[in-house]
Write an enzyme that holds these catalytic residues in place. Structure first.
Site, PDB file in Angstrom:
ATOM      1  N   HIS A 128      71.351   8.405  36.906  1.00 38.63           N
ATOM      2  CA  HIS A 128      70.585   7.218  37.298  1.00 38.63           C
ATOM      3  C   HIS A 128      71.536   6.043  37.532  1.00 38.63           C
ATOM      4  O   HIS A 128      71.465   5.355  38.563  1.00 38.63           O
ATOM      5  CB  HIS A 128      69.579   6.893  36.189  1.00 38.63           C
ATOM      6  CG  HIS A 128      68.785   5.647  36.411  1.00 38.63           C
ATOM      7  ND1 HIS A 128      67.447   5.665  36.735  1.00 38.63           N
ATOM      8  CD2 HIS A 128      69.128   4.328  36.345  1.00 38.63           C
ATOM      9  CE1 HIS A 128      67.015   4.424  36.872  1.00 38.63           C
ATOM     10  NE2 HIS A 128      68.016   3.598  36.623  1.00 38.63           N
ATOM     11  N   GLU A 129      72.439   5.817  36.594  1.00 37.78           N
ATOM     12  CA  GLU A 129      73.389   4.704  36.712  1.00 37.78           C
ATOM     13  C   GLU A 129      74.401   4.943  37.839  1.00 37.78           C
ATOM     14  O   GLU A 129      74.806   4.000  38.518  1.00 37.78           O
ATOM     15  CB  GLU A 129      74.131   4.503  35.391  1.00 37.78           C
ATOM     16  CG  GLU A 129      73.247   4.009  34.253  1.00 37.78           C
ATOM     17  CD  GLU A 129      72.582   2.679  34.572  1.00 37.78           C
ATOM     18  OE1 GLU A 129      73.199   1.838  35.234  1.00 37.78           O
ATOM     19  OE2 GLU A 129      71.420   2.498  34.158  1.00 37.78           O
ATOM     20  N   HIS A 168      72.991   3.692  41.118  1.00 43.15           N
ATOM     21  CA  HIS A 168      73.242   2.262  41.315  1.00 43.15           C
ATOM     22  C   HIS A 168      74.683   2.027  41.758  1.00 43.15           C
ATOM     23  O   HIS A 168      74.956   1.284  42.712  1.00 43.15           O
ATOM     24  CB  HIS A 168      73.025   1.497  40.010  1.00 43.15           C
ATOM     25  CG  HIS A 168      71.604   1.429  39.556  1.00 43.15           C
ATOM     26  ND1 HIS A 168      70.585   0.983  40.365  1.00 43.15           N
ATOM     27  CD2 HIS A 168      71.034   1.721  38.362  1.00 43.15           C
ATOM     28  CE1 HIS A 168      69.447   1.017  39.683  1.00 43.15           C
ATOM     29  NE2 HIS A 168      69.693   1.472  38.474  1.00 43.15           N
ATOM     30  N   ASP A 182      65.093  -2.409  36.890  1.00 46.11           N
ATOM     31  CA  ASP A 182      65.440  -2.398  38.315  1.00 46.11           C
ATOM     32  C   ASP A 182      64.348  -3.042  39.161  1.00 46.11           C
ATOM     33  O   ASP A 182      64.635  -3.652  40.191  1.00 46.11           O
ATOM     34  CB  ASP A 182      65.679  -0.958  38.779  1.00 46.11           C
ATOM     35  CG  ASP A 182      66.801  -0.283  38.011  1.00 46.11           C
ATOM     36  OD1 ASP A 182      67.771  -0.974  37.664  1.00 46.11           O
ATOM     37  OD2 ASP A 182      66.695   0.928  37.736  1.00 46.11           O
TER      38      ASP A 182
END
Length: 363
Positions: free
Chosen positions: A68-69, A72, A170
């Site tokens: 997930h990170e 980004h 987010d």
């Protein structure tokens, strides 16, 4: 004491594990081990198998958080943003970025990339379970099916939670990017933060009557929205000014041979809590009240400034922006920076100077 430890690197980004991650790991494993199907492995086999599967599921869950990170970070890097590291900790993962892109479309893509990765993982795993269970009728009772189902469900929940339009999730950044297309960045942040506080208030009301965890999340969201609003206002407002415009040019310095006792009187007379240490026009360090307060009173006559000063001095050129100075002070947890051009001390900038300038700018 170092609280984070590097365990590897992906895409040139250091991956770290915070010490709190080591505490949450067995807790998550215990939750999975003590809950029956379809939320855990309590009734799947022997205790060794149950706890082994629970620990493996927990590790894979945090791998998903890492992905997930990385979503980004991948988009951020494509826009030239430096990613210092990604740290796995108690509440998930955090990407430490140099700055958030100010271009609305860039911030939107960067913020949405993380939830998108989680949704792809979640629905992909659900699809895998559905496709496989239709081929093997007994598959739905196996440990692998349970593990995949748990990971799929949590990833989807993680994505939906992060899409709540409230900082620090987010969704708050997505909402700000949409507002920023029609107004200034500061106003967009303020409106997005206000929406986030409204969500926090509603979650708190529901949490009081139903779930205390929701109350804790509401507090977390409210603080995150407030901090984002405040820090953005400070940073954007100070970006227009240079360090040389607001620094104190009248620099009062001390010599390394001065005793701590003499320095304490010197501080009282001059009403400043930090001074550069200079000898023969050469910067030797910086000394603050924090450096001397741990020296016992009866030792202050014998201890010199050179014994307690900080030799690794944080400096900035006069051409740097005031916003950069604010960021440097925050990251290093210091109250002032020396301003130097060509190895010559030109001035000193304190956090008080920055806040005073900010007050004048916002009046």
């Amino acid at each position: 004491m170092n609280s984070s430890y590097k365990i590897g690197s992906i895409m040139g980004i250091p991956i770290k594990v915070h010490i709190t991650f080591l505490f949450i790991l067995p807790i998550f494993a215990l939750v999975f081990a003590t809950n029956p199907q379809p939320y855990g492995f309590a009734d799947i086999g022997s205790p060794a198998i149950t706890y082994g599967l629970s620990l493996l599921t927990t590790i894979l869950l945090f791998v998903c958080v890492l992905l997930h990170e990385l979503g980004h970070s991948y988009i951020a890097k494509s826009y030239g943003v430096e990613i210092k590291d990604i740290t796995l900790m108690l509440l998930g993962g955090v990407s430490s970025m140099e700055e958030i892109p100010r271009e609305p479309s860039q911030e939107f893509k960067m913020a949405f990339a993380g939830p998108l990765v989680s949704l792809i993982i979640g629905f992909g795993l659900l699809g895998l379970n559905i496709a496989t269970s239709s081929l093997i009728s007994s598959y739905s009772t196996t440990w692998l099916y349970l593990m995949v189902n748990i990971l799929a469900t949590i990833n989807i929940i993680l994505a939906l939670f992060n899409l709540i339009p409230a900082f620090p999730m987010d969704g708050g950044r997505i909402l700000r990017s949409m507002f920023a297309k029609r107004m200034s960045y500061i106003k967009a942040t303020h409106y997005a933060a206000s929406v986030g506080k409204m969500f926090a208030f509603m979650m708190a009301l529901i949490g009081v009557v139903s779930n205390l965890w929701l109350l804790l999340i509401a507090f977390f969201v409210y603080i995150g929205a407030s901090e984002e609003d405040k820090s953005t206002t400070v940073t954007v407002s100070l970006e227009r000014y240079k360090v040389g415009d607001i620094m104190s040019k009248d620099v009062i310095s001390v010599e390394p041979e001065m005793t701590v006792e003499e320095l304490s009187h010197f501080m009282f007379e001059n009403k400043h809590l930090g001074y550069p240490v200079i000898k023969s026009n050469s910067l030797k360090g910086i000394v603050t009240f924090t450096d001397i307060r741990n020296v016992m009173p009866h030792e202050r006559y014998a201890v010199l400034v050179s014994d307690v000063m900080t030799k690794d001095v944080v400096t900035l050129p006069s051409s740097a922006s005031a916003a950069e100075a604010f960021k440097v002070m925050t990251i290093n947890n210091i109250g002032r920076v020396l301003v130097m051009d060509d190895d010559i001390v030109k001035g000193i900038l304190s956090r008080t100077d920055l806040m005073r300038s900010l007050m004048l700018l916002t009046e």
